[in-house]
Design an enzyme around this catalytic site. Sequence first.
Site, mmCIF file in Angstrom:
data_model
loop_
_atom_site.group_PDB
_atom_site.id
_atom_site.type_symbol
_atom_site.label_atom_id
_atom_site.label_comp_id
_atom_site.label_asym_id
_atom_site.label_seq_id
_atom_site.Cartn_x
_atom_site.Cartn_y
_atom_site.Cartn_z
ATOM 1 N N HIS A 199 -7.353 2.721 3.980
ATOM 2 C CA HIS A 199 -7.255 3.799 5.214
ATOM 3 C C HIS A 199 -8.371 3.999 6.109
ATOM 4 C CE1 HIS A 199 -3.395 4.850 3.155
ATOM 5 N NE2 HIS A 199 -2.914 5.272 4.434
ATOM 6 N N GLU A 235 -3.210 8.168 8.940
ATOM 7 C CA GLU A 235 -1.657 7.912 8.986
ATOM 8 C C GLU A 235 -1.191 8.713 10.287
ATOM 9 O OE1 GLU A 235 0.895 6.880 6.628
ATOM 10 O OE2 GLU A 235 -0.867 5.721 5.516
ATOM 11 N N CYS A 289 -4.317 -1.383 -1.966
ATOM 12 C CA CYS A 289 -4.288 -0.153 -2.272
ATOM 13 C C CYS A 289 -5.574 0.215 -3.355
ATOM 14 C CB CYS A 289 -3.107 0.478 -2.691
ATOM 15 S SG CYS A 289 -3.111 2.308 -3.399
ATOM 16 N N CYS A 305 -11.172 2.945 0.500
ATOM 17 C CA CYS A 305 -9.856 3.253 0.552
ATOM 18 C C CYS A 305 -9.255 2.529 1.838
ATOM 19 C CB CYS A 305 -9.488 4.801 0.804
ATOM 20 S SG CYS A 305 -7.790 5.098 1.214
ATOM 21 N N ASP A 311 0.694 -1.177 -0.056
ATOM 22 C CA ASP A 311 0.040 -0.005 0.046
ATOM 23 C C ASP A 311 0.969 1.267 0.040
ATOM 24 O OD1 ASP A 311 -2.373 1.648 0.297
ATOM 25 O OD2 ASP A 311 -2.156 1.836 2.445
ATOM 26 N N SER A 312 0.224 2.338 -0.368
ATOM 27 C CA SER A 312 0.839 3.599 -0.193
ATOM 28 C C SER A 312 1.443 3.813 0.947
ATOM 29 C CB SER A 312 0.273 4.811 -0.835
ATOM 30 O OG SER A 312 -0.936 5.170 -0.023
#
Length: 275
Positions: A188, A152, A72, A186, A9-10
């Site tokens: 996240h 994050e 992702c 997403c 993933d990013s």
Amino acid sequence: MSGGVAFFDSGMGGLSVLKHFLELFPGTSVTYLGDTARFPYGTKSRETIVRFAREDARFLAEMNPDLIIAACFTVSSQAFDEFSEEVNPIPTLGVLEAGARAAAGLTRSGSIGVLATEGTISSNAYPRLFSRMNPAIGVFAQPCPLFAPLVEEGWISGPVAEAVSMEYLSPYLTKWKSVDTIILGCTHYPPLLPVFQKILPDVRFVDPGYELAREILSRNLVKNHPEALPTTRFFVTDGVERFLRIGQNLLKRPMGNVTLVDPVFEKLAEHGERG
């Protein structure tokens, strides 16, 4: 590593996919790559996303896993073919279709919401998927660029998370009230789910990472290596200490060592947990 399953993933978002996977496959070796130095992918051009995806794929393919998962949505929606081509013949999976199938089965109104990055929404991946599954389904997509940075930074509850969530979810309280099912588009976003449910208590939320793990189990896609002790390895391209601190909270388990690699994926250093 030889065998097992690799994820990338990013940043930290893919840990939400890994969490569900480990719950169902506790004896499987896994590798996770978080390209934290180049986060976020969702605001980049498609050409850049394809380049990053190919580089991520090459790094993981060198470990010879049985399966590589693009955890992702940006890669899954915009660069999945190129990523898969890069690691062929290693099997690959993305995170789009499992969640779409689950949402299509849950909705009663035929109106499905999607919370996602601008990149995933502009790709029109979900409207294309649903047009094949059930053309009668309407898709109501909301870009949420601040959700990933919140996660994050570990801001998954409290007044800031609640205020940002209300801003993004407000259309589902007004002009899109017919939506009864929303996809967290997403990786996240799942840590913010309790906040979303507080704002929209009557809406069903779909976590594609959970649905993907269930499909992997039902389709028997993970090979068994009884002769090998399972290992879990983490690689990041920046911010080891922050990845450990926030990542362990998201994963709900210790992470052990995290190895720092540069964005062209040459090993730099290995870091243990910080007390």
